[in-house]
Design an enzyme around this catalytic site. Structure first.
Site, PDB file in Angstrom:
ATOM      1  CG  ASN A 110      -2.193  -0.810   0.943  1.00 19.11           C
ATOM      2  OD1 ASN A 110      -2.551  -1.050  -0.214  1.00 19.11           O
ATOM      3  ND2 ASN A 110      -2.875  -1.249   1.997  1.00 19.11           N
ATOM      4  CG  HIS A 349       0.584  -9.653   5.809  1.00 19.69           C
ATOM      5  ND1 HIS A 349      -0.119 -10.678   5.228  1.00 19.69           N
ATOM      6  CD2 HIS A 349       0.848 -10.058   7.062  1.00 19.69           C
ATOM      7  CE1 HIS A 349      -0.262 -11.665   6.088  1.00 19.69           C
ATOM      8  NE2 HIS A 349       0.312 -11.326   7.216  1.00 19.69           N
ATOM      9  CB  CYS A 350       0.082  -2.994   4.109  1.00 17.35           C
ATOM     10  SG  CYS A 350      -0.182  -2.421   5.771  1.00 17.35           S
ATOM     11  CB  ALA A 351       0.531  -6.939   0.442  1.00 12.78           C
TER      12      ALA A 351
END
Ligand code: PMP
Length: 394
Positions: A110, A349-351
């Site tokens: 992100n 995981h911000c992905a």
């Protein structure tokens, strides 16, 4: 024991969340942070009294050490930033404008995906390419896309914070440069975990957090900008150089991109970590590789688990993300923490882009990040705990 109460359960004894942030830190780092508060007072490159001059010298020495660790021949090309997120925001907002086209890897964090989304709303065309099953960017598709239309930049993470895959950054850089595009790399999960030689790699911009594999404190990171790669500043203001009557940001590096009082404790801490890595980094990487493989093979030996990304023995950074065919990964992470004192991370995981590519957007994954301080006992205890949890013995 409740899933929202962070105070109960077994205290953390095994730390496997190095992908989020490294802990503990190697010798010298906390002393260096403290030295900024105890000895190195004053404002570096501002005052001319002895203490400020001495502090500026310490900052210069830290910058030089980090630059040399990362293969940056001219330390002024390495600017301090609060982290990789800020470094990526600076580069993307500072280099791209309406009408530009960029081609980007499928699995960006992100820290890149969100600034790009905002730029897309402002007229930047963003084209994402897909991946091989191992989670590696499809180089042929990248080349086709870059050739299809004039492209301002190729953007790719150096290594994945989900699958641990190492992306073919050198090949992508060649493709970018052959097509008059610049190469921008998110190195957050690469620094410290794999050898990085930025001059040899030839990328135009590369950002990295200081607190992950580089083993420094939180709140400090670096951005490498190749000479001639000149994004607009994200933040302008007071600097230690280039004072003039006009309120213009000086163009001289590194000051141009370092407006405001520097994070001296963070910089000196990161400098000490770089010093440690210069001496012990290669042994540390060997240990990480062995522990990662042990965990990877161990998890694959437990019924119902799959591991995302490269197969055992294929190159990767020390990250293992796993999903289970029937057990919820959030519940596994919770039980690992509360019953066994093992810290790891479940979720996205911000992905989300990467999870979409792996088909794990709904389930998320259980991510183990291995790093400084981990031992083979940590891995074996974790595998035992996983066996008990999915075997219903917890
Ligand atoms: N990119 C990647 C691939 C990451 O894993 C992270 C950290 N989770 C970031 C960027 C952002 O780093 P920071 O939070 O230190 O700014």
């Amino acid at each position: 024991m409740s899933e929202t109460d962070g105070t109960e359960g077994k205290p953390t004894t095994i730390y496997l969340d190095h992908g989020a942030t490294s802990w503990p830190k190697p010798p010298g780092v906390s002393d260096a942070v403290a030295s900024a508060l105890i000895r190195h007072g004053g404002n570096p490159d501002r005052g001319t009294y002895q203490m400020a001059v001495e502090t500026a010298r310490a900052v210069r020495s830290a910058r030089g050490g980090i630059a040399s660790l990362l293969g940056v021949s001219s330390a002024k090309d390495l600017v301090f930033q609060p982290g990789c997120t800020q470094a990526m925001n600076l580069v993307l907002a500072g280099l791209l404008s309406a009408g530009d086209r960029v081609v980007v890897g499928f699995s960006e964090h992100n820290a890149v995906a969100r600034p790009l989304h905002r730029l897309a709303q402002r007229g930047v065309e963003v084209v994402a390419v897909s991946a091989t099953p191992s989670g590696i960017v499809d180089v042929d598709e990248m080349e086709r896309e870059v050739r299809r239309a004039p492209t301002r930049a190729v953007i790719c993470q150096h290594t994945s914070n989900l699958s641990g895959a190492i992306q073919p950054v050198a090949d992508l850089t060649d493709i970018a440069h052959e097509n008059d595009a610049i190469m921008i790399v998110d190195g957050a999960q690469a620094g410290g975990h794999i050898p990085v030689d930025l001059s040899a790699l030839g990328v135009d911009a590369w950002g990295c957090s200081g607190h992950k594999g580089l083993l420094g404190p939180q709140g400090i990171g670096v951005l490498y900008l190749r000479e001639g790669c000149e994004p607009d500043e994200l933040v302008v203001g007071g600097t230690g150089a280039g004072m003039s009557e006009e309120p213009l940001q000086p163009k001289v590096r590194p000051e141009r991109y370092e407006a405001g009082t520097m994070n001296t404790p963070g910089i000196l801490g990161l400098g000490a970590a770089a010093h440690w890595l210069a001496e012990h980094g290669s042994a540390q990487r060997g240990l990480e590789e062995a522990l990662t493989r042990r965990l990877h093979e161990g998890i694959l030996g437990i019924d119902g688990f799959t591991v995302l990304g490269p197969k055992p023995g294929e190159p990767r950074v020390p990250i293992i993300s796993a999903v289970h065919e029937s057990e919820d990964t959030g519940r596994i992470a919770f039980l690992l923490d509360r019953q066994y004192g093992i810290a790891c991370r479940a979720g996205l995981h911000c992905a989300p882009w990467a999870h979409r590519a792996f088909g794990t957007l709904k389930s998320g994954a259980l991510r183990f990040g291995i790093g400084y301080g981990n031992t083979s006992e940590d891995i074996d205890c974790t595998l035992d705990a996983l066996r008990r949890i999915v075997g219903g013995l917890e």
